[in-house]
Structure formats: C-alpha cells, structure tokens
Design a protein around this motif. Structure first.
Motif, mmCIF file in Angstrom:
data_model
loop_
_atom_site.group_PDB
_atom_site.id
_atom_site.type_symbol
_atom_site.label_atom_id
_atom_site.label_comp_id
_atom_site.label_asym_id
_atom_site.label_seq_id
_atom_site.Cartn_x
_atom_site.Cartn_y
_atom_site.Cartn_z
ATOM 1 N N GLU A 125 0.832 -1.199 0.000
ATOM 2 C CA GLU A 125 0.000 0.000 0.000
ATOM 3 C C GLU A 125 0.870 1.252 0.000
ATOM 4 O OE1 GLU A 125 -3.699 -0.032 2.465
ATOM 5 O OE2 GLU A 125 -2.850 -1.941 3.159
ATOM 6 N N ASP A 127 0.363 3.983 1.350
ATOM 7 C CA ASP A 127 0.410 4.643 2.655
ATOM 8 C C ASP A 127 1.102 3.776 3.719
ATOM 9 O OD1 ASP A 127 -1.551 2.751 3.081
ATOM 10 O OD2 ASP A 127 -3.068 4.155 3.787
ATOM 11 N N ASN A 128 1.971 2.863 3.278
ATOM 12 C CA ASN A 128 2.749 2.027 4.197
ATOM 13 C C ASN A 128 4.239 2.182 3.865
ATOM 14 O OD1 ASN A 128 3.748 0.141 5.951
ATOM 15 N ND2 ASN A 128 2.361 -1.495 5.328
ATOM 16 N N ARG A 130 6.901 2.293 5.713
ATOM 17 C CA ARG A 130 7.840 1.427 6.441
ATOM 18 C C ARG A 130 8.002 0.093 5.725
ATOM 19 N NH1 ARG A 130 6.479 0.531 12.314
ATOM 20 N NH2 ARG A 130 8.562 -0.330 12.319
ATOM 21 N N ALA A 131 6.876 -0.493 5.291
ATOM 22 C CA ALA A 131 6.955 -1.767 4.579
ATOM 23 C C ALA A 131 7.683 -1.587 3.255
ATOM 24 C CB ALA A 131 5.564 -2.342 4.355
ATOM 25 N N THR A 164 -7.606 0.976 -1.657
ATOM 26 C CA THR A 164 -6.284 1.562 -1.524
ATOM 27 C C THR A 164 -5.551 1.506 -2.857
ATOM 28 O OG1 THR A 164 -4.274 1.511 -0.167
ATOM 29 C CG2 THR A 164 -5.168 -0.607 -0.845
ATOM 30 N N CYS A 166 -1.839 0.526 -4.472
ATOM 31 C CA CYS A 166 -0.633 -0.229 -4.138
ATOM 32 C C CYS A 166 0.475 0.024 -5.142
ATOM 33 C CB CYS A 166 -0.935 -1.726 -4.113
ATOM 34 S SG CYS A 166 -1.989 -2.226 -2.750
#
Length: 173
Positions: A125, A127-128, A130-131, A164, A166
């Motif tokens: 995603e 909005d992630n 960190r991942a 979302t 990706c």
C-alpha cells in the motif's frame, strides 16, 4: 534469532533475545494470530490454508520458542506465471522493526527458489512507507501501481470496503 532493543531511559524496558523459527502456518495457529487482523481476515487466512494443502500457496509463520506465531505471510504461486507473489505479510505490532519481517521475506524467497522459480512479486500500500522501505532494502524495485480493495470487519461487526492504491514491486532471485 530475534533481538529486539526498544529500551528507553526506564528500568522497566529491557533488551530481549529469543530464538525464532519459520514453519508452515497451521489452522490451529489462527487463534494466536488475532494481532494480524480482524475475524474476517483470519477466516480468509483459514481458507488460504486449504489452498496451501493443495500446493497452490505457502503460508509461513515465524514462531517463538513457545511456538507462537509473531509474523505470518503467504506466497501465491497462481497469480503470476513463473513467480511467487508475496501477500498478507504481517508482524505482531509490538515486535515490528526487530528483523522479523526480513526473516519472513527471506524465508518466503527461499520457498520460491525451492520451487525452481527465480522471480518474486508483491504489492504494498502506498500509505505504508515502512513496509516499502523494508522491501527496497531487500532489493525489490517498484514497477507500477494498481488499486486494491477488500472487505474489513469493524469492531461492531459491520463490514466496510477498504480501497487503496498499491505500489507493485518485484525482485529477481
């Protein structure tokens, strides 16, 4: 080995080192995985374990010495020809940034290699961050974007649609 150092200037916080191992996720593990998602999500994971029995996917668990899953994730071999696709990767929130995600991804990559495949793909995603930073550190490169959506169960039992965008990432093994 899990070494998590999240100490503060507080004597109640300490560094902990524990051996961990990676194995297949089993249906009997699911009650210990409530940290990974809603009841709806865990029912979906349970259905995916049936696909694992058919060899279509692998679903892995990083476990503590007490055999409790602290990170889980799947590899789908049906999504992209010649590649394993990582999905539903999750690390217990209290243990994030301790190396478990890296261990899980590396174990998944080895499973993919063991099947004679040399490519791995995933979607993260937008909005992630960190991942995404983890995947980039592990050698994954972005190559596109696509929308994704799924149903989520709310705390009151209601179902809502989560939509979302990706980033698509891949890596040659």
């Amino acid at each position: 080995m899990l070494r998590c150092v999240k100490t503060e200037d507080d004597p109640a916080h300490a560094a902990v080192t524990l051996p961990v191992g990676v194995r297949d996720l089993l249906p009997q593990d699911l009650p210990a995985c409530t940290w990974a998602g809603s009841d709806t999500h865990l029912r979906h994971v349970e259905r995916e374990l049936a696909r694992a029995a058919a060899g279509e996917v692998d679903y892995l668990a990083v476990c503590t010495p007490a055999d409790l899953p602290v990170a889980i994730g799947g590899i789908d071999y049906q999504v992209s020809e010649g590649a394993g696709t990582l999905w539903q990767l999750a690390v217990m929130p209290a243990l994030q940034s301790c190396g478990l995600g890296t261990l899980l991804v590396r174990a998944a990559e080895q499973r993919i290699r063991d099947r004679g495949l040399r490519r791995v793909a995933l979607a993260v995603e937008e909005d992630n961050p960190r991942a995404r930073a983890l995947y980039e550190r592990l050698g994954y490169a972005a190559y596109g974007r696509e929308p994704d959506a799924w149903d989520e169960e709310g705390p009151d039992g209601s179902i809502r649609r989560h939509e979302t965008m990706c980033v698509l990432m891949r890596k040659n093994l």
